[in-house]
Design an enzyme around this catalytic site. Sequence first.
Site, PDB file in Angstrom:
ATOM      1  N   LYS A  95       1.384   4.111  -2.897  1.00  0.00           N
ATOM      2  CA  LYS A  95       1.142   5.553  -2.818  1.00  0.00           C
ATOM      3  C   LYS A  95       2.341   6.347  -3.342  1.00  0.00           C
ATOM      4  O   LYS A  95       2.163   7.391  -3.981  1.00  0.00           O
ATOM      5  CB  LYS A  95       0.802   5.936  -1.381  1.00  0.00           C
ATOM      6  N   ASN A 125     -17.994  -3.970   4.029  1.00  0.00           N
ATOM      7  CA  ASN A 125     -17.859  -2.519   4.069  1.00  0.00           C
ATOM      8  C   ASN A 125     -16.818  -2.047   3.074  1.00  0.00           C
ATOM      9  O   ASN A 125     -15.996  -2.825   2.589  1.00  0.00           O
ATOM     10  CB  ASN A 125     -17.461  -2.057   5.475  1.00  0.00           C
ATOM     11  N   TYR A 166       0.828  -1.211   0.000  1.00  0.00           N
ATOM     12  CA  TYR A 166       0.000   0.000   0.000  1.00  0.00           C
ATOM     13  C   TYR A 166       0.857   1.254   0.000  1.00  0.00           C
ATOM     14  O   TYR A 166       0.646   2.166  -0.828  1.00  0.00           O
ATOM     15  CB  TYR A 166      -0.940   0.017   1.201  1.00  0.00           C
ATOM     16  N   HIS A 203      -4.718  -1.246  -3.103  1.00  0.00           N
ATOM     17  CA  HIS A 203      -3.262  -1.324  -3.236  1.00  0.00           C
ATOM     18  C   HIS A 203      -2.835  -1.406  -4.698  1.00  0.00           C
ATOM     19  O   HIS A 203      -1.960  -0.654  -5.148  1.00  0.00           O
ATOM     20  CB  HIS A 203      -2.734  -2.548  -2.495  1.00  0.00           C
ATOM     21  N   GLU A 252     -14.593   1.877   2.699  1.00  0.00           N
ATOM     22  CA  GLU A 252     -14.502   3.312   2.960  1.00  0.00           C
ATOM     23  C   GLU A 252     -13.992   4.050   1.728  1.00  0.00           C
ATOM     24  O   GLU A 252     -14.708   4.858   1.151  1.00  0.00           O
ATOM     25  CB  GLU A 252     -13.665   3.620   4.212  1.00  0.00           C
ATOM     26  N   ASP A 273      -8.506  -5.216   0.612  1.00  0.00           N
ATOM     27  CA  ASP A 273      -7.968  -3.994   0.003  1.00  0.00           C
ATOM     28  C   ASP A 273      -7.075  -4.179  -1.209  1.00  0.00           C
ATOM     29  O   ASP A 273      -6.376  -3.233  -1.590  1.00  0.00           O
ATOM     30  CB  ASP A 273      -7.171  -3.188   1.044  1.00  0.00           C
ATOM     31  N   GLU A 300     -10.364   5.177  -3.977  1.00  0.00           N
ATOM     32  CA  GLU A 300      -9.284   4.256  -4.338  1.00  0.00           C
ATOM     33  C   GLU A 300      -9.831   3.082  -5.142  1.00  0.00           C
ATOM     34  O   GLU A 300      -9.110   2.498  -5.969  1.00  0.00           O
ATOM     35  CB  GLU A 300      -8.555   3.779  -3.083  1.00  0.00           C
TER      36      GLU A 300
END
Length: 779
Positions: free
Chosen positions: A404, A545, A400, A476, A547, A472, A551
């Site tokens: 970024k 879920n 991750y 990523h 958020e 995720d 992304e």
Amino acid sequence: MGGLVISRTAVIGAMAFALAAACGPASIEPRPLPTRPSVRAEKVGAGFVVTELPKGEKVATNRRGDPVVPKVTKDFDGRATSNSWWSSLIWQFDAQNPYSYNLHAHPLVLRAAAGGLAIAYPTDPAIAKREYMYRFSADLVAGLAGLKSPDARVAAYSDWAVTAEWRTDRDALRATFGHGMPFVYFTKTGPAAASVRVASDKSAELTVWREEGPVVGITVGKHHYGLFGPSRTQWTRTGSVFTSDLGGRDYFSVAVLPDAKPETLEVFRQHAYAFVTKTRVSWSYEEKTADVETKFEVTSVPKEQGRGVSNEPLLALYRHQWLATRAPLLAYAYVSPRGAMKVVQGSSFTTRTKFPGVLPILPNVDKTNTSELESYVNDVQAADDLFPKGFGAKPGRDAYWIGKSLGRNASVLEIAHQLGLGPAKQRLLRALENQLEDWFDGHAPSQFYFDEKWRTLVGFPASYGSSEQINDHHFHYGYFVAAAATVARFDPAWVARFGPFVELLIRDVANWDRTDRRFPFLRYMDAYAGHSWANGPAQFEEGNNQEASSEDINLSAAITLWGAVTDNRTIRDLGIFLYANQVAAVEQYWFDVDHEVFPKGFEHSAVGMVWGAGAKYDTWFDQDPIIVHGINFLPFTGASLYLGRHPEYVRRNSQEIFRDSRGIVNTWRDYVMMYLALGDPAKAWDLLHEDPYFEPEFGNSKALVHHWISNLRAIGGHVDPTVTADTPTFAVFKGQGKRTYVALNPTAAKQTVTFSDGATVPVAPREITYLRRNAGAQP
């Protein structure tokens, strides 16, 4: 003061850049081609994916940290998957619960237990300051008389439905349910009678308003249900329990009804015997008109024949679907955490949306701050470590945080190219290539591992449960694919060596090829819901879920750009399908742009997290309102312009940020200003120069902040969603009496892009070009 600050900064920046040019940062040498790792590995292009789990690592574990295997039946014929709304059926996260958590199918919510399937229809949200939830409270339990199964397993699944099985030595029960299905379809084997009982705490709330042969109409509290057995059979009522021997046949269904009218029960009876067995999504993109067509189809088996019985099911559509379909809607609606669901009759429906276009970065329209921008580019490219430690646990250089940094460096590379800063561009390009190749070579510490058991690709070092919970990956890997698309545009030869590995990352997250047995189809994307789910086992009573919807969309845009740059239209159109549907869902369910989804009494303009049961004004790591809002902005790229499709909403959302932070925006100040620029670029520009000494978020840079805000200000308008182009890599802005047309030509040949209002823009190979003209001008 603003002009003085700009002037001083520009001078200092020019001096810094001149000094750096004289001395120059250390050169970056290309990496040699990878050698085969010493552990088991498969060659992918010029790279390697490890097939032997690295020592000390785990993939797919339970709450205690023990590895788990997919909980499926002996005749299960498919690829194990995760990250769905029903994943707690296939992934036993708690040793004490071999059945499931709450399964938020919408409009129904289900829960597997020893005696069968608990059924609920939550209609009254529990509203708190930071969340609203439509919580599960069982109305019915459907199963077999005396059923006490040791577990519930997945027998089959399709694109938005699942079949669960309960089995004992004597009997077996299977139930099929899914998104948009008002029915649950049951089949059984063995002598036990079908049983539907009212939940014990609601037995006093039972009203029976029709009891006639195979059809029963009941109300539990204020929720209405129909029970449907085979023709010429009878349900027998004992207190609040209904049983039927099914006349020697093996099927029955239960439906939640929109109301208790006899004519409604009759309509549902007509469709009660069209048992859904498979669901399937497909998509197409019409380049000339920018139309994205998404088709939702169900296969059903007729359990009954004859007059008065339909072979077609009833389906309930989410708001983002029924707003975009031409299918005739029936006069029925259901309550859901996503707003009203409306009903169609038939085995398929289609949604149609206009693709809004994606870009890697905005064009450089503002020519007044070149020296300042050059200094910010130099600040990034001259760093000794272009991929510094992030905030992950092991040791901060996980997939991750490295991702970024890939995103930060790729955006600055784009700016360097626009400014003609050749050495900076080449240094950043080499850095991106080397970092990607380091992850693609199969050698520790940065490597990808393929897990055969769960059919997934895990990047190590992992973070935020990306290995133990398969969380995720779409967040990523979006950074990796986006950086690879940038590399591919400026170094096409790199694709031949490492393109296959990039496509492996895409397949892990959103496998488009149903014949590819390595990965499940669209693992993270819930095609019916319109967005992805972040958690692997869906280990919560509130369901799954997500958020950071931004992304999620970042990956979809990256897939689109990768497909466009590599001339792979199958992959390009996959990204377009994902992007278009996700934008439609995010606008409704994260932002509620129409004021029709968030329940009355929930006083926020946006949510940080969407859950199966509702939504939270929160994140996993901080309750600062700036972060709650900002988690659905980052990362900013040229594909973030969808955030500006409703400029009045941008202003409303921004007002809440400033209000709840009491006007003091320090954390993620860069993202707040960049978001505001989509609704009020002049104000964002003023804020930027009131305090230019902010610290950008880890994945951002001052170069991108200044580039984004200054160019939106120079364009002098807002995103114009009414005009499209005959290429997916475009954007249009309107304001101050002018339109600005932007296009990227991802190909190696000159291209002329035609916009839907007749404007044409010639674009050089692999370049971004813009055209400004009066909004009413003729082509």
